[in-house]
Design a protein around this motif. Structure first.
Motif, mmCIF file in Angstrom:
data_model
loop_
_atom_site.group_PDB
_atom_site.id
_atom_site.type_symbol
_atom_site.label_atom_id
_atom_site.label_comp_id
_atom_site.label_asym_id
_atom_site.label_seq_id
_atom_site.Cartn_x
_atom_site.Cartn_y
_atom_site.Cartn_z
ATOM 1 N N SER C 87 8.933 -32.638 -17.220
ATOM 2 C CA SER C 87 7.964 -31.927 -16.823
ATOM 3 C C SER C 87 8.493 -30.808 -15.565
ATOM 4 O O SER C 87 7.904 -29.846 -15.486
ATOM 5 C CB SER C 87 6.750 -32.830 -16.543
ATOM 6 O OG SER C 87 6.962 -33.374 -15.376
ATOM 7 N N ARG C 88 9.496 -31.412 -14.897
ATOM 8 C CA ARG C 88 9.864 -30.500 -13.796
ATOM 9 C C ARG C 88 10.579 -29.102 -14.497
ATOM 10 O O ARG C 88 10.679 -28.221 -14.086
ATOM 11 C CB ARG C 88 11.025 -31.131 -12.921
ATOM 12 C CG ARG C 88 10.892 -30.596 -11.716
ATOM 13 C CD ARG C 88 11.188 -31.640 -10.361
ATOM 14 N NE ARG C 88 12.446 -32.247 -10.759
ATOM 15 C CZ ARG C 88 12.530 -33.631 -10.548
ATOM 16 N NH1 ARG C 88 11.502 -34.495 -9.848
ATOM 17 N NH2 ARG C 88 13.726 -34.248 -10.930
ATOM 18 N N VAL C 89 11.224 -29.158 -15.670
ATOM 19 C CA VAL C 89 11.800 -28.297 -16.451
ATOM 20 C C VAL C 89 10.740 -27.344 -16.777
ATOM 21 O O VAL C 89 10.909 -25.948 -16.866
ATOM 22 C CB VAL C 89 12.624 -28.740 -17.581
ATOM 23 C CG1 VAL C 89 12.918 -27.406 -18.222
ATOM 24 C CG2 VAL C 89 13.833 -29.584 -17.168
ATOM 25 N N MET C 90 9.680 -27.849 -17.431
ATOM 26 C CA MET C 90 8.556 -26.908 -17.853
ATOM 27 C C MET C 90 7.794 -26.379 -16.522
ATOM 28 O O MET C 90 7.649 -25.085 -16.716
ATOM 29 C CB MET C 90 7.739 -27.668 -18.679
ATOM 30 C CG MET C 90 7.966 -28.376 -20.059
ATOM 31 S SD MET C 90 8.911 -26.947 -21.187
ATOM 32 C CE MET C 90 7.757 -25.821 -21.148
ATOM 33 N N ASP C 91 7.796 -26.802 -15.593
ATOM 34 C CA ASP C 91 7.418 -26.118 -14.171
ATOM 35 C C ASP C 91 8.127 -25.062 -13.952
ATOM 36 O O ASP C 91 7.713 -23.863 -13.510
ATOM 37 C CB ASP C 91 7.137 -27.282 -13.088
ATOM 38 C CG ASP C 91 5.957 -28.244 -13.237
ATOM 39 O OD1 ASP C 91 5.422 -28.165 -14.104
ATOM 40 O OD2 ASP C 91 6.072 -29.115 -12.430
ATOM 41 N N LYS C 92 9.353 -25.284 -14.157
ATOM 42 C CA LYS C 92 10.424 -24.073 -13.666
ATOM 43 C C LYS C 92 10.350 -23.168 -14.773
ATOM 44 O O LYS C 92 10.392 -21.804 -14.145
ATOM 45 C CB LYS C 92 11.834 -24.901 -13.738
ATOM 46 C CG LYS C 92 12.958 -23.751 -13.311
ATOM 47 C CD LYS C 92 14.124 -24.801 -13.243
ATOM 48 C CE LYS C 92 14.725 -24.829 -14.586
ATOM 49 N NZ LYS C 92 16.175 -25.726 -14.552
#
Lengths: 108, 108, 108, 108
Positions: C87-92
């Motif tokens: 989910s941190r990748v998608m936020d990025k």
């Protein structure tokens, strides 16, 4: 013996330090990292988002150099002679793999 | 110039064939494959399931040889001179990286 | 939480055995090996010597599966939650990288 | 179906852009790059020059997330279903590989 000198150059630098060579798995991780840096350069020059000219291959040259340095560290740490390894590869090329692709016609 | 001969050996073999060098991305994929084979050998000798003696490093020698062959293909296909690349790595070692680790004491 | 179940599936299998998870460097070496197997399949389908149809991607599917299994082993061994990481990748993606490429025109 | 949502998340982001998915070789090069970044983090935490605490695994979490994102791009571009691939891996675990290591004793 082309690699004897190369391996010696790397060893001379490493022998200055107390730490000596890393363990094989750590050198392998470094190799994986350096291979990744080469991959980034390949994509920057020949990939979908070319940031650099395909003419400018200096960074690729440097990344290949880093990989060879890392391979020499691995080889030195395990007492491997790269001239032996490489000449066995060439033997395989002229043996098993010599008819792998369609040949150019030769005149004689 | 240790790599001049190595790159020439590879080129002599490749020039027999009509296909010539692959594109950079395909050679890189081959490098990734060969690096994976080296990784498997490292795990077989030094990993959690040692199948082979840590003394027996012949297969590691072969895998490093295959990687160097692949790097020569990439370099040749892009007109890269590996002696230049490697000497730049050694310059970096004796420059930027020369105090990277604690040194051995020297007598003088 | 898609990865919670995936990581649990891997853990259930591993917990049967006395050995438990390997050390991080050994799992990484395995990941390098699996990535190499994927690279071989990519070259076999889309490379200069196509041995398999570009339609037939079942082996690529399997190799990606093996990589995900290996990543789950690494994550489980380090108590990493892949749902958080992903989910941190998608936020990025929707943050820093949201204007990385030219967008499609949208009607409204 | 854990990966259906993950693959859809990636596709929703990609479909905003004109460029769509890269070719397989370019995505593979990206995967090689991301795997290299993970390797660097592993060496920083568990390698000979530990720059970071072995407790702090947030950057490893991020790198694994990046790898999964890249695998989803490859899978989406080839119409591969990762749930199918992963369940085939687990079948192999409980089949061929189920006696690979010594088992824990179980009470019953």
């Amino acid at each position: 013996m082309p690699f004897t000198k190369t391996q010696k150059d790397v060893d001379d630098w490493v022998q200055q330090f107390k730490i000596s060579y890393w363990k094989s798995h750590a050198i392998l991780a470094r190799l994986t990292e350096e291979t990744g840096e080469l991959a980034r350069e390949i994509n920057h020059r020949f990939g979908p988002k070319q940031k650099k000219s395909t003419e400018d291959v200096k960074d690729i040259e440097d990344e290949i150099g880093d990989i060879i340095f890392t391979l020499c560290c691995l080889a030195n740490s395990l007492n491997i002679n790269l001239d032996t390894g490489f000449s066995r590869v060439m033997d395989k090329c002229y043996g098993r793999d010599n008819n792998r692709y369609e040949k150019n016609e030769t005149v004689n």
